[in-house]
Design a protein around this motif. Structure first.
Motif, PDB file in Angstrom:
ATOM      1  N   HIS A   1       0.872  -1.183   0.000  1.00 43.08           N
ATOM      2  CA  HIS A   1       0.000   0.000   0.000  1.00 43.08           C
ATOM      3  C   HIS A   1       0.903   1.225   0.000  1.00 43.08           C
ATOM      4  N   THR A   2       0.652   2.153  -0.892  1.00 39.51           N
ATOM      5  CA  THR A   2       1.532   3.305  -1.037  1.00 39.51           C
ATOM      6  C   THR A   2       1.299   4.320   0.068  1.00 39.51           C
ATOM      7  N   ALA A   3       2.243   5.248   0.185  1.00 38.92           N
ATOM      8  CA  ALA A   3       2.147   6.298   1.200  1.00 38.92           C
ATOM      9  C   ALA A   3       0.954   7.205   0.948  1.00 38.92           C
ATOM     10  N   GLN A   4       0.511   7.283  -0.318  1.00 38.54           N
ATOM     11  CA  GLN A   4      -0.609   8.147  -0.655  1.00 38.54           C
ATOM     12  C   GLN A   4      -1.952   7.520  -0.288  1.00 38.54           C
ATOM     13  N   GLY A   5      -1.918   6.284   0.233  1.00 38.55           N
ATOM     14  CA  GLY A   5      -3.158   5.631   0.636  1.00 38.55           C
ATOM     15  C   GLY A   5      -3.969   5.117  -0.532  1.00 38.55           C
ATOM     16  N   ALA A   6      -3.318   4.939  -1.683  1.00 29.95           N
ATOM     17  CA  ALA A   6      -4.021   4.444  -2.857  1.00 29.95           C
ATOM     18  C   ALA A   6      -4.357   2.967  -2.679  1.00 29.95           C
ATOM     19  N   GLU A   7      -5.083   2.419  -3.643  1.00 34.73           N
ATOM     20  CA  GLU A   7      -5.397   1.007  -3.591  1.00 34.73           C
ATOM     21  C   GLU A   7      -4.113   0.186  -3.617  1.00 34.73           C
ATOM     22  N   SER A   8      -4.229  -1.072  -3.233  1.00 35.24           N
ATOM     23  CA  SER A   8      -3.059  -1.930  -3.143  1.00 35.24           C
ATOM     24  C   SER A   8      -2.347  -2.037  -4.483  1.00 35.24           C
ATOM     25  N   SER A   9      -1.051  -2.248  -4.425  1.00 37.86           N
ATOM     26  CA  SER A   9      -0.233  -2.410  -5.605  1.00 37.86           C
ATOM     27  C   SER A   9       0.740  -3.559  -5.375  1.00 37.86           C
ATOM     28  N   ILE A  10       1.643  -3.761  -6.321  1.00 37.51           N
ATOM     29  CA  ILE A  10       2.487  -4.948  -6.329  1.00 37.51           C
ATOM     30  C   ILE A  10       3.965  -4.576  -6.390  1.00 37.51           C
ATOM     31  N   PHE A  11       4.766  -5.249  -5.571  1.00 38.02           N
ATOM     32  CA  PHE A  11       6.221  -5.281  -5.718  1.00 38.02           C
ATOM     33  C   PHE A  11       6.620  -6.717  -6.010  1.00 38.02           C
ATOM     34  N   VAL A  12       7.647  -6.885  -6.845  1.00 40.62           N
ATOM     35  CA  VAL A  12       8.172  -8.212  -7.138  1.00 40.62           C
ATOM     36  C   VAL A  12       9.664  -8.218  -6.882  1.00 40.62           C
ATOM     37  N   GLU A  13      10.152  -9.260  -6.230  1.00 39.33           N
ATOM     38  CA  GLU A  13      11.589  -9.490  -6.045  1.00 39.33           C
ATOM     39  C   GLU A  13      11.881 -10.843  -6.668  1.00 39.33           C
ATOM     40  N   ARG A  14      12.898 -10.894  -7.508  1.00 40.99           N
ATOM     41  CA  ARG A  14      13.117 -12.116  -8.286  1.00 40.99           C
ATOM     42  C   ARG A  14      14.435 -12.819  -7.972  1.00 40.99           C
ATOM     43  N   GLY A  15      14.947 -12.637  -6.764  1.00 42.35           N
ATOM     44  CA  GLY A  15      16.120 -13.382  -6.361  1.00 42.35           C
ATOM     45  C   GLY A  15      17.424 -12.656  -6.543  1.00 42.35           C
ATOM     46  N   ASP A  16      17.370 -11.405  -7.029  1.00 48.82           N
ATOM     47  CA  ASP A  16      18.610 -10.658  -7.256  1.00 48.82           C
ATOM     48  C   ASP A  16      18.760  -9.496  -6.278  1.00 48.82           C
ATOM     49  N   GLY A  17      17.888  -9.446  -5.258  1.00 49.21           N
ATOM     50  CA  GLY A  17      17.987  -8.388  -4.261  1.00 49.21           C
ATOM     51  C   GLY A  17      17.412  -7.059  -4.689  1.00 49.21           C
ATOM     52  N   GLU A  18      16.719  -7.010  -5.844  1.00 47.05           N
ATOM     53  CA  GLU A  18      16.107  -5.776  -6.331  1.00 47.05           C
ATOM     54  C   GLU A  18      14.588  -5.930  -6.344  1.00 47.05           C
ATOM     55  N   PHE A  19      13.900  -4.821  -6.078  1.00 45.92           N
ATOM     56  CA  PHE A  19      12.441  -4.810  -6.082  1.00 45.92           C
ATOM     57  C   PHE A  19      11.940  -4.067  -7.315  1.00 45.92           C
ATOM     58  N   TYR A  20      10.837  -4.571  -7.899  1.00 46.02           N
ATOM     59  CA  TYR A  20      10.226  -3.946  -9.061  1.00 46.02           C
ATOM     60  C   TYR A  20       8.774  -3.624  -8.721  1.00 46.02           C
ATOM     61  N   TYR A  21       8.400  -2.397  -8.992  1.00 48.66           N
ATOM     62  CA  TYR A  21       7.106  -1.867  -8.549  1.00 48.66           C
ATOM     63  C   TYR A  21       6.107  -1.816  -9.693  1.00 48.66           C
ATOM     64  N   TYR A  22       4.890  -2.321  -9.437  1.00 47.55           N
ATOM     65  CA  TYR A  22       3.798  -2.280 -10.407  1.00 47.55           C
ATOM     66  C   TYR A  22       2.548  -1.719  -9.709  1.00 47.55           C
ATOM     67  N   PRO A  23       2.105  -0.526 -10.076  1.00 47.27           N
ATOM     68  CA  PRO A  23       0.911   0.063  -9.440  1.00 47.27           C
ATOM     69  C   PRO A  23      -0.378  -0.507 -10.023  1.00 47.27           C
ATOM     70  N   VAL A  24      -0.583  -1.792  -9.829  1.00 45.40           N
ATOM     71  CA  VAL A  24      -1.739  -2.489 -10.382  1.00 45.40           C
ATOM     72  C   VAL A  24      -2.323  -3.404  -9.302  1.00 45.40           C
ATOM     73  N   SER A  25      -3.538  -3.857  -9.528  1.00 43.02           N
ATOM     74  CA  SER A  25      -4.153  -4.847  -8.648  1.00 43.02           C
ATOM     75  C   SER A  25      -3.515  -6.205  -8.890  1.00 43.02           C
ATOM     76  N   PHE A  26      -3.752  -7.131  -7.960  1.00 42.52           N
ATOM     77  CA  PHE A  26      -3.224  -8.476  -8.158  1.00 42.52           C
ATOM     78  C   PHE A  26      -3.827  -9.121  -9.395  1.00 42.52           C
ATOM     79  N   ALA A  27      -5.130  -8.936  -9.610  1.00 47.04           N
ATOM     80  CA  ALA A  27      -5.779  -9.537 -10.776  1.00 47.04           C
ATOM     81  C   ALA A  27      -5.157  -9.032 -12.069  1.00 47.04           C
ATOM     82  N   GLU A  28      -4.859  -7.727 -12.133  1.00 42.01           N
ATOM     83  CA  GLU A  28      -4.225  -7.196 -13.333  1.00 42.01           C
ATOM     84  C   GLU A  28      -2.808  -7.738 -13.486  1.00 42.01           C
ATOM     85  N   TRP A  29      -2.082  -7.807 -12.374  1.00 41.50           N
ATOM     86  CA  TRP A  29      -0.723  -8.342 -12.448  1.00 41.50           C
ATOM     87  C   TRP A  29      -0.733  -9.762 -13.006  1.00 41.50           C
ATOM     88  N   LEU A  30      -1.601 -10.616 -12.488  1.00 46.98           N
ATOM     89  CA  LEU A  30      -1.626 -12.011 -12.930  1.00 46.98           C
ATOM     90  C   LEU A  30      -2.089 -12.122 -14.379  1.00 46.98           C
TER      91      LEU A  30
END
Length: 262
Positions: free
Chosen positions: A179-208
């Motif tokens: 959940h972002t600091a702005q209080g927006a709807e939930s969003s997605i971060f992904v970490e893929r094993g390399d110690g870096e995070f990738y941000y997607y401001p989408v719902s889980f359904a959209e991400w999948l």
């Protein structure tokens, strides 16, 4: 902790892959909306134009891709127990997808676990993944640092203003709810094993939906597209249960996001 040491620690400690977690506990183990998603590992998501669909629309589209859901393991009490432990409610689209299809493996690598099953249990996996990731020491300068997006000074896991694991893959990826600091709807971060995070401001359904359609939804150059219907594999409920496979509907016959947009 040096960056190299931290990355080694992440790889060693992380419980992203459900098979790893369950072995630790002696268990047996089409077209898209017309907007561009460009994952950033700099704590900022750019290039995202407003879309016409909301989470409910993407949930409907996922049913078209995955087939009619089953409610075999659906349990409101199991979700209430998990949410009570976390201290906040999980998104309805996520719970609907999990209730409808989990526990299952999609396209040979993406694991959906369920909170009401004894094996492949989501509550246990979330609890243990949160514990493992909470032990990692994070540098002040972190690639894709989620802290500015979350509006926090410390990365925490399994809390409302932190990162909560939703699912993992056998490629070492974890999909986190945020959940972002702005209080927006939930969003997605992904970490893929390399110690870096990738941000997607989408719902889980959209991400999948986008992930299954072959977009880069776990970082740059990460797309995994399987032509034809989505491949399912059941996750056996006992060591005596066989693993069976089946396929979702023909994607060409399902509703697509582009066709629904003006």
């Amino acid at each position: 902790m040096a960056v190299e040491a931290r990355e080694m620690e992440v790889r060693r400690r992380k419980s992203a892959r459900p098979t790893d977690v369950f072995k630790m506990n002696d268990h047996v183990l089409p077209s898209l909306p017309q907007r561009q998603l460009e994952p950033k590992n700099c704590g900022i998501q750019a290039g995202l134009a407003p879309g016409h669909w909301d989470a409910a629309d993407f949930l409907e589209a996922l049913v078209g891709v995955l087939g009619e859901p089953s409610t075999l393991h659906a349990s409101p009490q199991a979700w209430q127990d998990l949410e009570r432990e976390l201290g906040f409610e999980l998104p309805e689209d996520y719970k609907s997808i999990i209730d409808g299809y989990a526990p299952v493996r999609l396209n040979a690598h993406l694991y959906l676990l369920h909170p009401a099953t004894h094996r492949w249990n989501l509550v246990q996996w979330v609890r243990e993944t949160v514990a493992v990731w909470s032990d990692v020491e994070w540098d002040d300068e972190l690639e894709g640092d989620p802290r500015p997006i979350l509006g926090v000074d410390e990365i925490r896991f399994g809390v409302a203003r932190g990162l909560t694991p939703l699912l993992g893959s056998d490629r070492g990826e974890i999909v986190f709810l945020a959940h972002t600091a702005q209080g927006a709807e939930s969003s997605i971060f992904v970490e893929r094993g390399d110690g870096e995070f990738y941000y997607y401001p989408v719902s889980f359904a959209e991400w999948l939906y986008r992930h299954l359609a072959g977009e880069d939804m776990t970082g740059p150059n990460s797309s995994v597209f399987y032509p034809g219907p989505v491949k399912f594999a059941n996750l056996p409920m006992s060591s005596a249960d066989p693993e069976t496979e089946w396929f979702g509907p023909d994607r060409n016959s399902t509703r697509t996001a582009t066709s629904a947009n003006p």
